[in-house]
Design an enzyme around this catalytic site. Sequence first.
Site, mmCIF file in Angstrom:
data_model
loop_
_atom_site.group_PDB
_atom_site.id
_atom_site.type_symbol
_atom_site.label_atom_id
_atom_site.label_comp_id
_atom_site.label_asym_id
_atom_site.label_seq_id
_atom_site.Cartn_x
_atom_site.Cartn_y
_atom_site.Cartn_z
ATOM 1 C CB ILE A 63 -15.469 4.631 4.903
ATOM 2 C CG1 ILE A 63 -14.773 3.811 4.342
ATOM 3 C CG2 ILE A 63 -15.694 4.530 6.464
ATOM 4 C CD1 ILE A 63 -13.480 3.243 4.728
ATOM 5 C CG ASN A 76 -10.456 18.216 -1.096
ATOM 6 O OD1 ASN A 76 -10.846 16.833 -1.307
ATOM 7 N ND2 ASN A 76 -9.028 18.250 -1.251
ATOM 8 C CE LYS A 117 -10.717 4.964 -1.454
ATOM 9 N NZ LYS A 117 -11.938 4.435 -1.227
ATOM 10 C CB SER A 126 -5.211 1.171 7.310
ATOM 11 O OG SER A 126 -5.202 0.295 6.403
ATOM 12 C CB ALA A 127 -5.576 -4.076 8.500
ATOM 13 C CE1 TYR A 157 -4.118 5.181 2.720
ATOM 14 C CE2 TYR A 157 -3.901 2.933 2.908
ATOM 15 C CZ TYR A 157 -4.786 3.999 3.209
ATOM 16 O OH TYR A 157 -5.747 3.782 4.046
ATOM 17 C CE LYS A 170 -4.998 6.266 6.317
ATOM 18 N NZ LYS A 170 -6.134 7.347 6.602
ATOM 19 C CG PHE A 180 -9.171 -5.867 9.459
ATOM 20 C CD1 PHE A 180 -9.090 -4.872 10.657
ATOM 21 C CD2 PHE A 180 -7.894 -6.806 9.307
ATOM 22 C CE1 PHE A 180 -8.038 -5.107 11.441
ATOM 23 C CE2 PHE A 180 -6.935 -6.816 10.115
ATOM 24 C CZ PHE A 180 -7.075 -6.098 11.281
ATOM 25 C CG LEU A 197 -11.919 -8.839 -4.743
ATOM 26 C CD1 LEU A 197 -11.311 -9.279 -5.831
ATOM 27 C CD2 LEU A 197 -11.755 -9.739 -3.639
ATOM 28 N N GLY A 222 3.516 -6.639 -3.221
ATOM 29 C CA GLY A 222 3.376 -6.195 -1.949
ATOM 30 C C GLY A 222 2.187 -6.633 -1.187
HETATM 31 P P1 NAD Z 1 -12.619 8.100 0.002
HETATM 32 O O1 NAD Z 1 -11.652 8.560 -0.914
HETATM 33 O O2 NAD Z 1 -14.063 7.617 -0.487
HETATM 34 O O3 NAD Z 1 -13.136 9.311 1.024
HETATM 35 C C1 NAD Z 1 -12.090 10.064 1.368
HETATM 36 C C2 NAD Z 1 -12.801 11.466 1.308
HETATM 37 O O4 NAD Z 1 -11.791 12.618 1.579
HETATM 38 C C3 NAD Z 1 -13.171 11.904 -0.142
HETATM 39 O O5 NAD Z 1 -14.279 12.309 -0.325
HETATM 40 C C4 NAD Z 1 -11.854 12.998 -0.605
HETATM 41 O O6 NAD Z 1 -12.685 13.808 -1.626
HETATM 42 C C5 NAD Z 1 -11.652 13.821 0.663
HETATM 43 N N1 NAD Z 1 -10.415 14.443 0.821
HETATM 44 C C6 NAD Z 1 -9.141 13.749 0.339
HETATM 45 N N2 NAD Z 1 -8.190 14.608 0.650
HETATM 46 C C7 NAD Z 1 -8.832 15.920 0.994
HETATM 47 C C8 NAD Z 1 -8.241 16.980 1.739
HETATM 48 N N3 NAD Z 1 -7.247 17.403 1.666
HETATM 49 N N4 NAD Z 1 -9.248 18.101 2.342
HETATM 50 C C9 NAD Z 1 -10.528 17.569 2.342
HETATM 51 N N5 NAD Z 1 -11.252 16.389 1.810
HETATM 52 C C10 NAD Z 1 -10.327 15.637 1.429
HETATM 53 O O7 NAD Z 1 -12.044 6.846 1.057
HETATM 54 P P2 NAD Z 1 -12.628 5.993 2.156
HETATM 55 O O8 NAD Z 1 -12.626 4.466 1.485
HETATM 56 O O9 NAD Z 1 -13.951 6.654 2.376
HETATM 57 O O10 NAD Z 1 -11.589 6.007 3.146
HETATM 58 C C11 NAD Z 1 -11.832 7.081 4.324
HETATM 59 C C12 NAD Z 1 -10.533 6.948 5.097
HETATM 60 O O11 NAD Z 1 -10.442 5.467 5.429
HETATM 61 C C13 NAD Z 1 -9.265 7.416 4.350
HETATM 62 O O12 NAD Z 1 -8.400 7.908 5.215
HETATM 63 C C14 NAD Z 1 -8.573 5.956 4.258
HETATM 64 O O13 NAD Z 1 -7.354 5.995 4.040
HETATM 65 C C15 NAD Z 1 -9.385 5.123 5.436
HETATM 66 N N6 NAD Z 1 -9.055 3.716 5.015
HETATM 67 C C16 NAD Z 1 -9.912 3.326 4.106
HETATM 68 C C17 NAD Z 1 -9.811 1.939 3.810
HETATM 69 C C18 NAD Z 1 -10.601 1.277 2.398
HETATM 70 O O14 NAD Z 1 -10.301 0.248 2.054
HETATM 71 N N7 NAD Z 1 -11.569 2.031 2.023
HETATM 72 C C19 NAD Z 1 -9.238 0.822 4.503
HETATM 73 C C20 NAD Z 1 -8.582 1.587 5.629
HETATM 74 C C21 NAD Z 1 -8.574 2.802 5.720
HETATM 75 C C1 WQD Z 2 -8.268 -8.027 -1.644
HETATM 76 C C2 WQD Z 2 -7.632 -9.173 -2.255
HETATM 77 C C3 WQD Z 2 -5.930 -8.942 -3.636
HETATM 78 C C4 WQD Z 2 -8.062 -6.871 -6.821
HETATM 79 C C5 WQD Z 2 -6.260 -2.422 0.415
HETATM 80 C C6 WQD Z 2 -5.272 -1.670 1.251
HETATM 81 C C7 WQD Z 2 -5.289 -1.711 2.700
HETATM 82 C C8 WQD Z 2 -6.846 -1.116 2.994
HETATM 83 C C9 WQD Z 2 -7.609 -1.990 1.985
HETATM 84 C C10 WQD Z 2 -6.702 1.055 2.918
HETATM 85 C C11 WQD Z 2 -6.179 -9.505 -2.149
HETATM 86 C C12 WQD Z 2 -7.239 -9.679 -4.456
HETATM 87 C C13 WQD Z 2 -7.539 -7.429 -5.520
HETATM 88 C C14 WQD Z 2 -8.302 -7.660 -8.125
HETATM 89 C C15 WQD Z 2 -7.425 -9.676 -6.777
HETATM 90 N N1 WQD Z 2 -6.869 0.130 2.283
HETATM 91 N N2 WQD Z 2 -7.546 -8.701 -5.549
HETATM 92 N N3 WQD Z 2 -7.729 -9.029 -7.961
HETATM 93 O O1 WQD Z 2 -5.043 -5.298 -0.726
HETATM 94 O O2 WQD Z 2 -6.299 -6.166 1.134
HETATM 95 O O3 WQD Z 2 -6.025 -3.833 1.027
HETATM 96 O O4 WQD Z 2 -7.231 -2.073 0.717
HETATM 97 O O5 WQD Z 2 -6.231 1.389 4.107
HETATM 98 O O6 WQD Z 2 -4.339 -0.856 3.087
HETATM 99 O O7 WQD Z 2 -3.861 -2.220 0.796
HETATM 100 O O8 WQD Z 2 -7.657 -5.122 -0.612
HETATM 101 O O9 WQD Z 2 -9.481 -5.103 -2.065
HETATM 102 O O10 WQD Z 2 -6.920 -4.599 -2.951
HETATM 103 O O11 WQD Z 2 -7.450 -6.896 -2.326
HETATM 104 O O12 WQD Z 2 -7.168 -10.759 -7.020
HETATM 105 O O13 WQD Z 2 -8.318 -6.869 -8.955
HETATM 106 O O14 WQD Z 2 -8.052 -9.268 -3.500
HETATM 107 O O15 WQD Z 2 -4.755 -9.480 -4.032
HETATM 108 O O16 WQD Z 2 -6.022 -10.743 -1.991
HETATM 109 P P1 WQD Z 2 -6.156 -5.330 0.080
HETATM 110 P P2 WQD Z 2 -7.832 -5.261 -2.039
#
Ligand code: NAD
Ligand code: WQD
Length: 336
Positions: free
Chosen positions: A12, A32, A84, A124-125, A149, A153, A178, A200, A294
């Site tokens: 992101i 890092n 994450k 996060s949601a 995790y 958040k 989301f 997914l 979960g």
């Molecule tokens: P990502 O793992 O691709 O990006 C996180 C980045 O942070 C990575 O580049 C990692 O190397 C860096 N990092 C981790 N720990 C560090 C540290 N201590 N110091 C410096 N850098 C560090 O994840 P993402 O999907 O881009 O997610 C970004 C943020 O959004 C995270 O905080 C995650 O929890 C949150 N988030 C992600 C999702 C999702 O589904 N991808 C959903 C909700 C919230």
């Molecule tokens: C989506 C749907 C699974 C994989 C997670 C974190 C949430 C947020 C986003 C960071 C669900 C189904 C998945 C697979 C499947 N992250 N699924 N087969 O669980 O909604 O959210 O990522 O904050 O905190 O919990 O996302 O992509 O894992 O799953 O059937 O191999 O797909 O059961 O219904 P989720 P997901």
Amino acid sequence: MSILVTGGAGYIGSHTCIELLNAGYEIVVVDNFYNSKRESLNRIAELSGKEFTFYECDIRDAEGMDKIFKKEKIDAVIHFAGLKAVGESCQKPIEYYDNNIGGTLTLCDVMRNNGCKKIVFSSSATVYGSNNVSPLKETMQTGGTTNPYGTTKYMIEIILSDIYKSDNEWSICLLRYFNPIGAHKSGRIGEDPNGIPNNLMPFITQVAIGKRECLSVFGNDYDTPDGTGVRDYIHVVDLALGHVKALGRALSGNTLDVYNLGTGTGYSVLDVVNAFEKASGVKVNYKIVDRRPGDIATCYSDPTKAFEELGWKAERGIEEMCEDSWRWQSQNPNGY
Ligand code: NAD
Ligand code: WQD
């Protein structure tokens, strides 16, 4: 105007860096590379046509971070850095609390010591827990998270709210994402998970490219239209644009705000599989297996508040999310 982006090499973060550069901000990226590759930074520069400053630093390294703040004139921080993976967090709670909570506390301390008090945070949601009924609104109760995790958040939201209460010179924006999927239109940056994907869409694209045999659909006996889990998938570029809007608000006042960033529409696992097959022209082999512990049946947002207060709404639909995920995967079969 210089913005520090922690975790800017990640999924992101990299998309947000491009939108910040496109919007005319100067950025300083800190990462890092725990879960990302240096190449993503080259591609941010390539796609934006702009230079930016990068430091390889762990946000828990107070001295290193302090040096960065002393060297650069940072006006605000967008804070993505963290771990994450839900499943992994149950195996490694100490690492998750240390990185996510310890990292955020160190960052905020260094920010305060350097007079920078504006932060946009990746929440996060998941903070809504499992007891609320979708569509989820920002006013609903949070907590009751079911894994370390999610609890990080939830706790960071409380910590940042307490910081604001103690000193309302801070400007804090909590963004509850989301389910981000999709990739930049160019196919040059995207999600590059290590090992077996937990989420997914990367699993679907890896099945489609032939790296994995079969998608396991976790349960088809939920109380949803087709029995599979329903989620609010949001295009990562829409999410990135939401950060630009949130940053504008954080820079313009001293408020504590929380916004859902979602589309407001839920799609089931099978809806996503079908949309992906249509967008890519590739058949996705899948089988139904037991529910994943979960998981909840349904989770989608009410995104009205972000529209009313930030003027932001998601513009990209599920077809575009699938097309862009597939372009990234097919052009980069092994990631970066
Ligand atoms: P990502 O793992 O691709 O990006 C996180 C980045 O942070 C990575 O580049 C990692 O190397 C860096 N990092 C981790 N720990 C560090 C540290 N201590 N110091 C410096 N850098 C560090 O994840 P993402 O999907 O881009 O997610 C970004 C943020 O959004 C995270 O905080 C995650 O929890 C949150 N988030 C992600 C999702 C999702 O589904 N991808 C959903 C909700 C919230
Ligand atoms: C989506 C749907 C699974 C994989 C997670 C974190 C949430 C947020 C986003 C960071 C669900 C189904 C998945 C697979 C499947 N992250 N699924 N087969 O669980 O909604 O959210 O990522 O904050 O905190 O919990 O996302 O992509 O894992 O799953 O059937 O191999 O797909 O059961 O219904 P989720 P997901």
